[in-house]
Write an enzyme that holds these catalytic residues in place. Structure first.
Site, short mmCIF file in Angstrom:
data_model
loop_
_atom_site.label_atom_id
_atom_site.label_comp_id
_atom_site.label_asym_id
_atom_site.label_seq_id
_atom_site.Cartn_x
_atom_site.Cartn_y
_atom_site.Cartn_z
N GLU A 28 7.32 -14.26 4.07
CA GLU A 28 6.24 -13.34 3.74
C GLU A 28 4.92 -14.10 3.87
O GLU A 28 4.84 -15.29 3.54
CB GLU A 28 6.39 -12.83 2.31
N ASN A 36 10.84 -2.01 -0.04
CA ASN A 36 10.88 -3.32 -0.68
C ASN A 36 10.76 -3.15 -2.18
O ASN A 36 9.69 -2.80 -2.66
CB ASN A 36 9.73 -4.20 -0.18
N GLU A 37 11.83 -3.35 -2.87
CA GLU A 37 11.88 -3.27 -4.34
C GLU A 37 10.98 -2.17 -4.91
O GLU A 37 10.24 -2.37 -5.86
CB GLU A 37 11.58 -4.63 -4.99
N CYS A 52 6.02 -7.73 -0.69
CA CYS A 52 4.98 -6.74 -0.98
C CYS A 52 4.07 -6.51 0.22
O CYS A 52 3.52 -5.42 0.38
CB CYS A 52 4.17 -7.19 -2.18
#
Ligand code: AHR
Length: 855
Positions: free
Chosen positions: A258, A586-587, A459
């Site tokens: 990331e 994503n989560e 994120c």
């Protein structure tokens, strides 16, 4: 293991159980306190008589608001608890003072809460002193509340999904069912209900169990000398059960990349010029840094000055550029790089710049790499500059090695010039790729032998608000046409490291690409454009978004006659990349807004590309609402695999080795996409090694796992711990990195269960010794991993009968040290192997023995 823990917890914490004198029913008070800015969630207190109240766990939050960003949001104001006719409990609450939304969640037992929703109250702002009444005549629930202008409004609902628009309440008399109650000498307002004692008992038990779990998970090495005082070296026998061998995933360990901690720009992406495109913006740092703008990292001296213009850019996606003016031909424009520019003696650097002459005079642009002391160590010149935008290349060769250089542009003679996309790359990028990666960082990742690379986040993939979602199409094509954007970790993304570069890197290191796209919603912790995911992509735009996801697969895998496959071919890769996996989400916070969009994307991908493995999401934790709801959707939607995330203490990893042992093998497979044990010491690394033995044991359900985050630039971290730290010249892998590497280079595809006998009877000690035996069926090699997290050495006897191991000198890799060590080197040594052999596991160690197979 956790079930066992709970039984212990019952004994240890004297969990509440019914007694003869207990009442049948009591009063239950629900409220939120103002502590921690109102973020501690929904609390309970109980009373026999309605006067004397006892708190259930003091500030223990049974339900937490998940609205908006961390810090200023996630507040619960004026919660109202009520029960509907079907017995279900509901809670509504105000989120903050500004928005025209409120929150709702429901629960059968007040412990496990369902998904949250944040209905709109447009045009009313404020949701103060809410109250709920059942209107029998209308058959609906009426929620009345005060708006911020102090007028009273009412909305109605049957199902807590659809609500009528707010209307002014006819009678102005407040209907507030709440009351004030004193708990531990503080007055709180909330709602009171009559409930069974059993229900309160369950709430009390929940608090006790949580506390017990926290205490166990807080176990760390500092207490080992007391916990294991006087312990003798245990004798442990590992006996391999060849007849119980089972196939496991051959791609268990991979990496999660990331752009966090300057992992991409200023990190893996080898560009040496900071703010090369003059696109840094105040909004990158949400206006907190007034010096973060189009001129960041640039300065001018002497008779040279520059202004930022945007009237006639190189490309509409890249609006800003600098216009240089010089009055004396001696002044310079300087770029300071990312903490300076590091160069090596004798190495070539590729310079590129877009230029446009702004007046009639002929001009020459001198390009120099200059040391901190002002000495020029590389130089080139660009001539014949035209009066429309054009890219000009040059090569600079450094005469010295220096870490603190800057780039200087000098315009001669006195004239004016527009410049943009000022770029300097080492010629020696990883595999020599143009627009490539920093070779030492790319190499250190490759050395893990990752079976896959997940990108671009985290994120970053779903972004801070709708406008910040990472769109792959913005990151491919010519660099000047890519769309740079704010990085939600508080800096700037050039998109120079884009989807093409990610795919190429995966191919270069033999790893499967695992791109992750947003599930049509931004991050639940978004601050931009309202609270979290309520700003899902409007449904009217979802078809286009879904098409973008399908186009990504075509870009990766389509032949070069397809629209997107052609674009890949034009970028220099005619052959498909052979992408097999795609992550959707994503989560994410699991809401109705999320589910609708998520399933739409997953279904479209499966319909068009049935062979692509879709990886769904089950929230940011290993338990809780999003985890439960995410798994439920995965079941209903028949999602191939789900992405679990958990950042926990070493104690958690030690005590949850059985986490997957009882997972239902008929459900979705698991990708443990993000995990780490919150620290970079040897003890952390060993707890991860221990847990990885359990992941190998469960390699039939856990298909992939990646430690997160991967890279972090020193002095620019937003997240710790990370696997590899670095600065401009040095790469500093952690001990956890060594563990990942040992697993990466010692992967197997067949798991060989082991029976363990241990002379040590203490459960806490027994679970600190773990093993995993796998076979690599291509080579026939047998790999034995052994972890000892005890302060004493362990004598192990390995019984390999049935594996037909030929007597040999095998290779053993050993990682050992003191628990707090931040550095440790893997020692390699020979070991003599027979069908039965003995080994010594040093205190706090990880050993990997690789036995050559017969193939
Ligand atoms: O790994 C860092 C962050 O942790 C990721 O961006 C996010 O998915 C998680 O919360």
């Amino acid at each position: 293991m956790f079930r066992r823990l709970l039984i212990v917890a019952m004994a240890f914490f004297s969990v509440v159980s019914s007694h003869a004198g207990d009442p049948d029913s009591v009063w239950l008070f629900s409220y939120a306190s103002t502590q921690n800015g109102g973020r501690n969630g929904l609390h309970f207190a109980w009373s026999r008589d309605g006067n004397e109240w006892t708190s259930v766990g003091n500030e223990y939050g049974f339900l937490h608001s998940d609205y908006g960003r961390w810090g200023s949001q996630k507040r619960m104001i004026d919660p109202v608890l009520f029960q509907t006719q079907d017995g279900l409990w509901h809670c509504i609450w105000a989120l903050n003072e500004e928005v025209n939304q409120f929150a709702h969640a429901s629960s059968a037992d007040l412990i496990n809460w369902g998904r949250q929703s944040y209905p709109y109250l447009l045009p009313v702002t404020g949701f103060l002193q809410p109250a709920v009444l059942y209107d029998q005549h209308a058959g609906s629930y009426q929620i009345s509340f005060n708006g911020s202008d102090n007028k009273q409004f009412v909305i109605a609902t049957n199902d807590f999904k659809q609500y009528t628009s707010p209307r002014l309440k006819e009678s102005s008399s407040a209907v507030h069912p709440g009351r004030s109650v004193v708990i531990n000498e503080r007055e709180h307002s909330g709602t009171v209900h009559r409930v069974s004692w059993k229900m309160v008992e369950q709430l009390l038990n929940e608090v006790q169990i949580r506390r017990y779990r926290s205490s166990v998970e807080a176990e760390d090495a500092r207490k080992d000398s007391v916990r294991f005082a006087g312990m003798k070296s245990p004798a442990v026998t590992f006996k391999v059960q060849t007849d119980a061998a089972k196939p496991i995933s051959s791609m268990l360990t991979g990496v999660f990349f990331e752009d966090i901690n300057y992992a991409a720009d200023g990190g893996l992406y080898a560009e040496l010029i900071q703010n090369r495109d003059f696109e840094y913006a105040l909004s990158d740092k949400e206006g907190r840094d007034k010096n973060w703008n189009s001129s960041t990292a640039w300065s001018a001296t002497g008779g040279l000055s520059f202004v930022i213009d945007s009237s006639a850019p190189v490309h509409v996606n890249n609006r800003h550029y600098a216009v240089l003016k010089t009055t004396d031909g001696r002044g310079v424009m300087t770029n300071s790089g990312f903490d300076g520019i590091a160069v090596k003696k004798g190495e070539a650097y590729r310079f590129n710049i877009f230029l446009k002459r702004m007046d009639k005079g002929a001009s020459v642009l001198l390009v120099k790499i200059v040391k901190a002391n002002g000495e020029t160590i590389a130089q080139a010149s660009i001539k014949n500059i035209g009066n429309s935008w054009k890219k000009y290349p040059a090569t600079l060769v450094s005469s010295e090695t220096a870490a603190d250089c800057r780039l200087e542009l000098q315009l001669q003679p006195a004239t004016a010039l527009a410049v943009d996309m000022v770029s300097l790359f080492p010629a020696q990028t990883f595999k020599g790729r143009v627009n490539g990666l920093r070779s030492d960082l790319a190499r250190v990742i490759a050395d893990i032998h990752p079976k896959f690379v997940r990108f671009p986040g985290g994120c970053v993939a779903h972004g801070d608000g709708l406008g910040n979602i990472y769109h792959w199409k913005n990151t491919v094509g010519p660099l000047e046409a890519r769309v740079p954007q704010r990085n939600l970790w508080g800096y700037h993304q050039t998109a120079g490291l884009g989807y093409f570069e990610y795919f190429q890197y995966c191919e270069d290191i033999g790893a499967e690409p695992v791109p992750v796209v947003a599930a049509g919603v931004p991050c639940q912790n978004s601050s931009v454009g309202g609270g979290g995911q309520q700003g899902g992509i409007p449904m009217a735009e979802m078809d286009q978004y879904v098409q973008d996801v399908l186009d990504l697969i075509e870009y990766a895998n389509g032949d070069s006659r397809t629209k997107w496959g052609r674009m890949r071919a034009e970028a220099g890769h005619p052959a498909p990349f052979g992408m097999k996996y795609i992550g959707i989400g994503n989560e994410d916070l699991i809401t109705d807004v999320f589910e609708e969009r998520y399933l739409m994307i997953c279904r479209a991908v499966k319909a068009k590309y049935p062979d692509i493995t879709v990886i769904g999401t089950v929230g940011p934790f290993f338990e809780g609402t999003d985890y439960r709801e995410g798994w439920a959707i995965a079941g209903r939607g028949k999602i191939d695999m789900v992405d679990e995330h958990y950042y926990q203490t070493p104690g958690w990893f030690i005590n949850n080795q059985d986490f997957y042992d009882s997972y239902d093998r008929s459900r979705s497979k698991v990708y443990l996409g993000e995990y780490a044990s919150r620290g970079t010491s040897l003890y952390n690394a060993l707890s991860e090694a221990l847990y990885l033995t359990a992941l190998e044991r469960n390699g039939d359900v856990v298909t992939m796992a990646s430690y997160a985050p991967l890279l972090a630039k020193e002095n620019h971290t937003q997240w710790n711990p990370d696997l590899v730290y670095f600065n401009n010249t040095t790469v500093k892998p952690t001990i956890g990195y060594e563990v990942q590497k040992l697993y990466g280079i010692n992967a197997g595809d067949v798991y060989l269960p082991v029976t363990i006998t241990n002379t040590e009877k203490d459960e806490a000690a027994r679970k600190r010794i773990a093993t995993s035996v796998v076979m690599d069926s291509k080579t026939g090699d047998i790999i034995i991993k052994m972890v000892n997290l005890l302060p004493v050495e362990a004598n192990v006897r390995l019984e390999l009968a049935g594996l037909n191991v030929s007597p040999q000198q095998a290779v053993k890799n050993l990682l050992k040290g003191k628990p707090g060590d931040k550095e440790a080197t893997v020692e390699t040594m020979p070991v003599n192997i027979e069908n039965v052999f003995s080994d010594l596991l040093p205190a706090y160690s990880f050993s990997v023995v690789r036995i050559r197979g017969k193939k």
